[in-house]
Write a protein that holds these residues in place. Structure first.
Motif, PDB file in Angstrom:
ATOM      1  N   ASP A 169       1.106  -1.532  -0.061  1.00 26.72           N
ATOM      2  CA  ASP A 169       0.221   0.122  -0.188  1.00 26.72           C
ATOM      3  C   ASP A 169       1.052   1.072   0.379  1.00 26.72           C
ATOM      4  O   ASP A 169       1.370   1.731   0.673  1.00 26.72           O
ATOM      5  N   TRP A 170       1.215   2.004  -0.814  1.00 29.54           N
ATOM      6  CA  TRP A 170       1.990   2.671  -1.584  1.00 29.54           C
ATOM      7  C   TRP A 170       1.774   4.322  -0.992  1.00 29.54           C
ATOM      8  O   TRP A 170       2.654   5.156   0.021  1.00 29.54           O
ATOM      9  N   ALA A 171       0.386   4.771  -1.125  1.00 29.66           N
ATOM     10  CA  ALA A 171       0.280   5.603   0.355  1.00 29.66           C
ATOM     11  C   ALA A 171       0.398   5.502   1.495  1.00 29.66           C
ATOM     12  O   ALA A 171       1.484   6.068   2.638  1.00 29.66           O
ATOM     13  N   ALA A 172      -0.106   4.230   1.867  1.00 30.75           N
ATOM     14  CA  ALA A 172       0.021   4.416   3.187  1.00 30.75           C
ATOM     15  C   ALA A 172       2.364   4.108   3.480  1.00 30.75           C
ATOM     16  O   ALA A 172       2.229   4.702   5.233  1.00 30.75           O
ATOM     17  N   PHE A 173       2.460   3.491   3.058  1.00 29.59           N
ATOM     18  CA  PHE A 173       3.965   2.741   3.160  1.00 29.59           C
ATOM     19  C   PHE A 173       4.656   4.684   2.912  1.00 29.59           C
ATOM     20  O   PHE A 173       5.733   4.098   3.919  1.00 29.59           O
ATOM     21  N   GLU A 174       4.815   5.746   2.645  1.00 27.59           N
ATOM     22  CA  GLU A 174       5.380   6.676   2.340  1.00 27.59           C
ATOM     23  C   GLU A 174       4.081   8.056   3.596  1.00 27.59           C
ATOM     24  O   GLU A 174       5.834   7.955   4.237  1.00 27.59           O
ATOM     25  N   ALA A 175       3.576   7.631   4.287  1.00 26.35           N
ATOM     26  CA  ALA A 175       3.054   7.890   5.093  1.00 26.35           C
ATOM     27  C   ALA A 175       3.885   7.778   6.148  1.00 26.35           C
ATOM     28  O   ALA A 175       4.311   8.555   7.086  1.00 26.35           O
ATOM     29  N   HIS A 176       3.495   6.491   6.576  1.00 26.90           N
ATOM     30  CA  HIS A 176       4.357   5.637   7.449  1.00 26.90           C
ATOM     31  C   HIS A 176       6.322   6.205   7.867  1.00 26.90           C
ATOM     32  O   HIS A 176       6.755   6.292   8.422  1.00 26.90           O
ATOM     33  N   CYS A 177       6.775   6.393   6.517  1.00 22.29           N
ATOM     34  CA  CYS A 177       7.852   6.593   6.712  1.00 22.29           C
ATOM     35  C   CYS A 177       8.269   8.427   6.199  1.00 22.29           C
ATOM     36  O   CYS A 177      10.118   8.524   7.252  1.00 22.29           O
TER      37      CYS A 177
END
Length: 415
Positions: A169-177
């Motif tokens: 889930d790229w959007a969630a992954f970037e938000a976590h990073c």
């Protein structure tokens, strides 16, 4: 051409074997008064004899009557460098390699070196259960980025659909990073338990996002040689040269009990900090058999590995065909790498932990509940180790099929 007999039944009971000699509860009413009738398809080791070259290397070393502290020589590093260069086009320098006793200790040392207590370590969930414990044991927080299951075919009773797979889930992954507390991304490549082999494009996207937010990548690549047809393993270090790589021949060559692993790190300061953590954690010494096994694996056992992967793929196909015919409520996920099959059993249970416990007590088949790999992301799944003789795998599946039939009949009778 040398023949390797993966169908051979090797007796492992009463050998001090974790997989076979632990004694979980079973149902005495079904004649399973001891562990003798259990089929363990849980912990990730194989029931196959190791490659002949490894057996011979261990025998040769055992002839010397002294087993003292071990010096790791240049030929050890040469074997690693040659293997990854010719198989994966990854050019490793000798000074970038640190050895230790296993990938889990290596993981803990990398986390200790790169993350302060209270910071967050990002993982892709569901994920290998030791990720959770290693992160927490170092005083850090686990941050789960949930994988998405892309289903192109919505038929709920389709046992296996090669078009579906797990993705980031790229959007969630970037938000976590982007979270200020996130300092490390701990990757499983290939992925345990979903069986994904991440593509170069996916790895590049992970690396780009991590670089944007100053998140360091640690990649556990212990399953990197267990790759199924149509897929190619890509080392994260060939995408992100500054990634810290954890590796070992233990999973691919069934040598986990010999306890050897390597950390590959290009950056000198990071490597110094990891080396310090290795010594702080006191996992800096290896036994005299482990380097010999590694050299025999990487120098002389490539043909055995190729035959192993072919057998594992045939086991996967046999499992998928059996489930399609006899376990229609099970949805088998595509296997791209590892010998660990991820199966959606949500149509059979409300609690996968209760379901696997009941299967064990009633049939003697020991599976891992998906909740071991994420209390939310793993619910409704089981992980099955298919690295065993095919006859044993099919015996286990027949037992589960009969159990499921009886359970469904019982439910209908109560209704």
């Amino acid at each position: 051409m040398m023949h390797f007999d993966f169908d051979q039944i090797i007796e492992r009971k009463n050998t001090g074997c974790v997989k076979w000699d632990e004694s979980p509860a079973v149902n005495p009413a079904l004649g399973r008064k001891t562990a003798e009738d259990i089929i363990p398809l849980w912990v990730a080791d194989m029931d196959f004899a190791v490659a002949p070259a490894i057996q011979e290397a261990i025998r040769r070393r055992a002839l010397h009557p002294v087993f003292g502290y071990t010096h790791v020589g240049d030929d050890y590093y040469d074997a690693i460098i040659s293997w990854f260069d010719r198989r994966h086009h990854w050019h490793i320098k000798r000074e970038h390699i640190l050895y230790t006793t296993g990938v889990v200790p290596a993981m803990s040392c990398a986390i200790k070196a790169l993350a302060m207590p209270g910071e967050r370590v990002l993982i892709l969930s569901p994920d290998y259960n030791c990720f959770f414990s290693s992160i927490r044991n170092n005083g850090c927080e686990v941050l789960e980025s949930m994988l998405l299951l892309n289903r192109n075919n919505q038929e709920p009773f389709l046992s296996c659909n090669i078009q579906e797979h797990f993705s980031v889930d790229w959007a969630a992954f970037e938000a976590h990073c982007a979270d200020d507390k996130t300092t490390v991304f701990l990757l499983c490549n290939p992925h345990n338990p979903t069986g994904r082999v991440w593509t170069r494009e996916e790895l590049q996207r992970m690396a780009d996002i991590c670089h944007r937010h100053h998140v360091r990548i640690v990649s556990d690549e212990i399953h990197c040689e267990l790759i199924m047809p149509g897929h190619t393993f890509c080392p994260m270090a060939t995408v992100d040269a500054d990634a810290v790589i954890l590796n070992s021949p233990s999973k691919s060559f069934n040598t986990a009990g010999l306890q050897i692993a390597n950390i590959v790190c290009r950056d000198a300061e990071t490597r110094r900090r990891i080396d310090r953590a290795i010594n702080i954690n006191e996992v800096c010494d290896v036994n005299p058999f482990a380097p010999e096994a590694l050299k025999a694996a990487y120098n002389d056992s490539e043909a055995w590995l190729g035959a192993l992967n072919g057998y594992l793929w045939d086991n996967y196909q046999a499992l998928s065909a059996f489930c399609a015919d006899h376990l229609p409520h099970w949805r088998v996920m595509p296997l791209e790498g590892t010998y660990l099959v991820w199966v959606d059993v949500s149509l059979c249970c409300n609690s996968v932990a209760a379901y696997t416990d009941s299967i064990l007590r009633s049939t003697g088949v020991w599976l891992n509940p998906g909740t071991m790999y994420g209390p939310v992301s793993g619910e409704g799944y089981v992980r099955i180790n298919i690295a065993c003789p095919r006859s044993r795998l099919l015996d286990a599946l027949r037992r589960i099929s009969e159990y499921n039939k009886q359970s469904i009949t019982s439910i209908h009778e109560k209704e």
